[in-house]
Scaffold this active site. Structure first.
Site, PDB file in Angstrom:
ATOM      1  N   GLU A 164     -17.996  21.328  11.535  1.00  0.00           N
ATOM      2  CA  GLU A 164     -17.285  20.058  11.726  1.00  0.00           C
ATOM      3  C   GLU A 164     -16.041  20.186  12.608  1.00  0.00           C
ATOM      4  O   GLU A 164     -14.950  19.765  12.238  1.00  0.00           O
ATOM      5  CB  GLU A 164     -16.937  19.452  10.350  1.00  0.00           C
ATOM      6  CG  GLU A 164     -18.181  19.236   9.500  1.00  0.00           C
ATOM      7  CD  GLU A 164     -17.889  18.758   8.065  1.00  0.00           C
ATOM      8  OE1 GLU A 164     -16.722  18.512   7.739  1.00  0.00           O
ATOM      9  OE2 GLU A 164     -18.851  18.650   7.285  1.00  0.00           O
ATOM     10  N   ASN A 205     -22.393  23.419  13.121  1.00  0.00           N
ATOM     11  CA  ASN A 205     -22.913  22.512  12.091  1.00  0.00           C
ATOM     12  C   ASN A 205     -22.006  21.298  11.967  1.00  0.00           C
ATOM     13  O   ASN A 205     -20.778  21.436  11.945  1.00  0.00           O
ATOM     14  CB  ASN A 205     -22.935  23.282  10.749  1.00  0.00           C
ATOM     15  CG  ASN A 205     -23.683  22.572   9.646  1.00  0.00           C
ATOM     16  OD1 ASN A 205     -24.834  22.163   9.839  1.00  0.00           O
ATOM     17  ND2 ASN A 205     -23.048  22.424   8.491  1.00  0.00           N
ATOM     18  N   HIS A 241     -26.355  13.588   6.753  1.00  0.00           N
ATOM     19  CA  HIS A 241     -25.869  12.699   5.683  1.00  0.00           C
ATOM     20  C   HIS A 241     -26.009  11.267   6.175  1.00  0.00           C
ATOM     21  O   HIS A 241     -25.202  10.787   6.965  1.00  0.00           O
ATOM     22  CB  HIS A 241     -24.400  12.997   5.358  1.00  0.00           C
ATOM     23  CG  HIS A 241     -24.173  14.344   4.755  1.00  0.00           C
ATOM     24  ND1 HIS A 241     -24.612  14.675   3.487  1.00  0.00           N
ATOM     25  CD2 HIS A 241     -23.574  15.459   5.242  1.00  0.00           C
ATOM     26  CE1 HIS A 241     -24.269  15.928   3.216  1.00  0.00           C
ATOM     27  NE2 HIS A 241     -23.648  16.433   4.270  1.00  0.00           N
ATOM     28  N   GLU A 270     -28.062  19.523   5.627  1.00  0.00           N
ATOM     29  CA  GLU A 270     -27.439  18.900   4.439  1.00  0.00           C
ATOM     30  C   GLU A 270     -27.989  17.493   4.212  1.00  0.00           C
ATOM     31  O   GLU A 270     -27.241  16.544   3.958  1.00  0.00           O
ATOM     32  CB  GLU A 270     -25.913  18.804   4.625  1.00  0.00           C
ATOM     33  CG  GLU A 270     -25.241  20.111   4.976  1.00  0.00           C
ATOM     34  CD  GLU A 270     -23.709  20.030   5.045  1.00  0.00           C
ATOM     35  OE1 GLU A 270     -23.130  19.004   4.643  1.00  0.00           O
ATOM     36  OE2 GLU A 270     -23.107  21.005   5.519  1.00  0.00           O
ATOM     37  N   ASP A 272     -29.144  14.094   2.988  1.00  0.00           N
ATOM     38  CA  ASP A 272     -29.224  13.144   1.870  1.00  0.00           C
ATOM     39  C   ASP A 272     -29.085  11.735   2.446  1.00  0.00           C
ATOM     40  O   ASP A 272     -28.593  11.559   3.556  1.00  0.00           O
ATOM     41  CB  ASP A 272     -28.219  13.427   0.734  1.00  0.00           C
ATOM     42  CG  ASP A 272     -26.767  13.524   1.163  1.00  0.00           C
ATOM     43  OD1 ASP A 272     -26.422  13.067   2.269  1.00  0.00           O
ATOM     44  OD2 ASP A 272     -25.963  14.050   0.363  1.00  0.00           O
TER      45      ASP A 272
HETATM   46  O1  9MR Z   1     -20.961  18.932  -1.675  1.00  0.00           O
HETATM   47  C1  9MR Z   1     -19.690  19.505  -1.491  1.00  0.00           C
HETATM   48  C2  9MR Z   1     -18.751  19.005  -2.582  1.00  0.00           C
HETATM   49  O2  9MR Z   1     -19.148  19.514  -3.843  1.00  0.00           O
HETATM   50  C3  9MR Z   1     -17.323  19.423  -2.276  1.00  0.00           C
HETATM   51  O3  9MR Z   1     -16.439  18.833  -3.230  1.00  0.00           O
HETATM   52  C4  9MR Z   1     -16.971  18.978  -0.866  1.00  0.00           C
HETATM   53  C5  9MR Z   1     -15.546  19.375  -0.512  1.00  0.00           C
HETATM   54  O4  9MR Z   1     -15.183  18.912   0.747  1.00  0.00           O
HETATM   55  O5  9MR Z   1     -17.871  19.557   0.062  1.00  0.00           O
HETATM   56  C6  9MR Z   1     -19.168  19.109  -0.127  1.00  0.00           C
HETATM   57  O6  9MR Z   1     -20.036  19.640   0.863  1.00  0.00           O
HETATM   58  C7  9MR Z   1     -19.774  19.285   2.213  1.00  0.00           C
HETATM   59  C8  9MR Z   1     -20.226  20.445   3.073  1.00  0.00           C
HETATM   60  O7  9MR Z   1     -19.630  21.631   2.672  1.00  0.00           O
HETATM   61  C9  9MR Z   1     -19.932  20.172   4.546  1.00  0.00           C
HETATM   62  N1  9MR Z   1     -20.469  18.907   4.983  1.00  0.00           N
HETATM   63  C10 9MR Z   1     -20.164  17.750   4.143  1.00  0.00           C
HETATM   64  C11 9MR Z   1     -20.547  18.053   2.692  1.00  0.00           C
HETATM   65  C12 9MR Z   1     -20.336  16.816   1.823  1.00  0.00           C
HETATM   66  O8  9MR Z   1     -18.984  16.470   1.780  1.00  0.00           O
END
Ligand code: 9MR
Length: 353
Positions: A164, A205, A241, A270, A272
Site C-alpha cells: 500500500e 501489494n 477488497h 486479500e 472479500d
Molecule cells: O484484517 C486485518 C485486521 O485484522 C487488522 O486489524 C488490520 C489492521 O490495519 O489489518 C487487516 O488486514 C489488512 C491487510 O493487512 C492489508 N490490506 C488491508 C487489510 C484489511 O484492512
C-alpha cells in the site's frame, strides 16, 4: 500460580494446534473441496488466517485445513507482532501458522515486510520525537527485513514486500518511509528481501488496483522501472477488497495481462466482497458474481499463481469492525454454511484455466 499462567496458555495453544492438525489431517481432503479443485486448476487457493480463531475453534481449523492449500497470516507476521520491543523478536504465533501449514501441505504467503500500519510503537514514537533519525531508520528497516525473511527462509513462496505505498491518484503515499527515506526505500526493501531469501517471489501489494486506473498504472510503471534497473521485484498483488455497492471493476483481466507481459507473477491476495447489512438473496447472488469475476481474471492468466480470500467465514472478518453497517464479505456465513459465493468459486475452479 499467577506467574505460570502465560506459559501454560502458550503450551495449551500449541497442544491444541497439534491436536487440531492431527484431527484435521485425519479427515481426507474431499474431492470437491476448493483446494482439490484448485490443485487441478494449477492455482493456489488461499485464506488469511486469524491465529486466535485457529487456536480456539475446531471448525475454523478444520475448514482452514480442508479448503485451502495456501495461508497468509492475517496479522501475526506484521512488524508490531514480530518485534514488539526493539531488538526482541517474537516469532511464536507466525511459527505456529507455518507449522500448521506444513502439517497440512499448505504453502505460506508472507504478509507484510513494509507497511505504514501496524508498526511497533517504539519505531513510530522514535521517529516522531526525533530520537530515530533517517540514517538509523534505514538501518532499522534493513535489519527488520533481513531478520524476518531469514527467519522464514525457504518456507514462504510469495512475500508481500511493500504494501500500500501509492495513493489512489497514483502519487506515492506520504508515509514515514517516504518522508524520512525518500522513494528509494522501495528498491532497497526488495533488494534486502531478495538477499535474505533469493527463492521467494517478491510482491508489491495494494487495494483499489483491480482494474486499470491511476493507482494500478503507478504500480505498473514502478514495476517496469524497477525491473529495468535489475531490482528483484517479481510479483504484483491485487488485494481485491470489493463492495457490491460499487460496480465491478471492468478491466481486471487487462490489468493482470499487462503485469504478466512484464514477466511478472500476479496474485489476488486479500479478496472479500462486502455488502450493506442485512443480507438478502439478491445481494448474495451479486457478491458471488464479484468473487467469480476476480477468480476468472486470475484463472485467465498463467501469471496468476494464487487466489487468497481475506477470511473465509463471516464469523471472523475485519469488515464489520471497519465499515459500519456492512459485512457478510466472505465465502461462508457465520455458521460456516456455504454461500452462493462459495459455490461460484468452486464452479470457477472446476472449470479451470
Ligand atoms: O484484517 C486485518 C485486521 O485484522 C487488522 O486489524 C488490520 C489492521 O490495519 O489489518 C487487516 O488486514 C489488512 C491487510 O493487512 C492489508 N490490506 C488491508 C487489510 C484489511 O484492512
Amino acid at each position: 500460580m499467577k506467574h505460570f499462567r502465560m506459559p501454560a496458555t502458550v503450551l495449551l495453544s500449541a497442544a491444541m494446534l497439534v491436536a487440531g492438525a492431527q484431527s484435521a489431517s485425519a479427515r481426507p481432503v474431499h474431492d470437491a473441496s476448493l483446494r482439490a479443485l484448485a490443485d487441478r486448476a494449477d492455482v493456489r487457493i488461499g485464506a488469511a488466517v486469524d491465529m486466535t480463531a485457529l487456536v480456539d475453534e475446531t471448525d475454523y481449523r478444520r475448514t482452514t485445513a480442508s479448503e485451502f492449500n495456501s495461508v497468509t497470516a492475517e496479522n501475526v507476521m506484521k512488524w508490531e507482532s514480530v518485534e514488539p520491543e526493539r531488538g526482541t523478536y517474537d516469532w511464536s504465533k507466525a511459527d505456529e501458522l507455518v507449522a500448521f501449514a506444513r502439517a497440512h501441505g499448505q504453502a505460506v504467503r508472507g504478509h507484510t515486510l513494509l507497511w505504514h500500519n501496524q508498526l511497533p510503537a517504539w519505531l513510530t514514537a522514535g521517529v516522531a520525537d526525533g530520537s530515530i533519525d533517517a540514517k538509523e531508520l534505514r538501518g532499522i528497516l534493513h535489519k527488520h527485513v533481513t531478520a524476518e525473511v531469514s527467519h522464514f527462509k525457504g518456507r514462504i513462496y510469495q512475500w508481500d514486500v511493500v504494501n500500500e505505498v501509492f495513493n489512489d491518484d497514483g502519487s506515492l503515499r506520504d508515509s514515514l518511509w517516504l518522508q524520512k527515506l525518500g522513494p528509494s526505500y522501495i528498491a532497497d526493501t526488495f533488494r534486502w528481501a531478495h538477499a535474505a531469501d533469493p527463492k521467494a517471489k517478491l510482491f508489491l501489494n495494494d487495494y483499489n488496483v483491480e482494474g486499470v486506473n491511476a493507482k494500478s498504472t503507478a504500480y505498473y510503471e514502478l514495476a517496469r522501472d524497477l525491473r529495468k534497473q535489475g531490482v528483484p521485484v517479481q510479483g504484483f498483488g491485487i488485494q481485491g477488497h470489493l463492495s457490491i455497492q460499487y460496480g465491478f471493476p471492468g478491466d481486471v483481466s487487462d490489468n493482470v495481462a499487462r503485469f504478466a507481459k512484464l514477466g511478472m507473477q500476479t496474485a489476488f491476495t486479500e479478496v472479500d466482497v462486502r455488502m450493506a447489512l442485512p443480507v438478502d438473496s439478491e445481494k448474495l447472488a451479486k457478491q458471488a458474481t464479484y468473487f467469480r469475476g476476480l477468480l476468472d481474471a486470475c484463472l485467465g492468466s498463467r501469471s496468476c499463481k494464487s487466489f487468497t480470500v481475506w477470511g473465509f467465514t463471516d464469523k471472523h472478518s475485519w469488515v464489520p469492525g471497519v465499515f459500519t453497517g456492512e459485512g457478510a464479505a466472505t465465502l461462508l456465513d457465520e455458521e460456516y454454511a456455504q454461500k452462493p459465493a462459495y459455490t461460484a468459486v468452486a464452479e470457477g475452479l472446476r472449470e479451470g484455466r
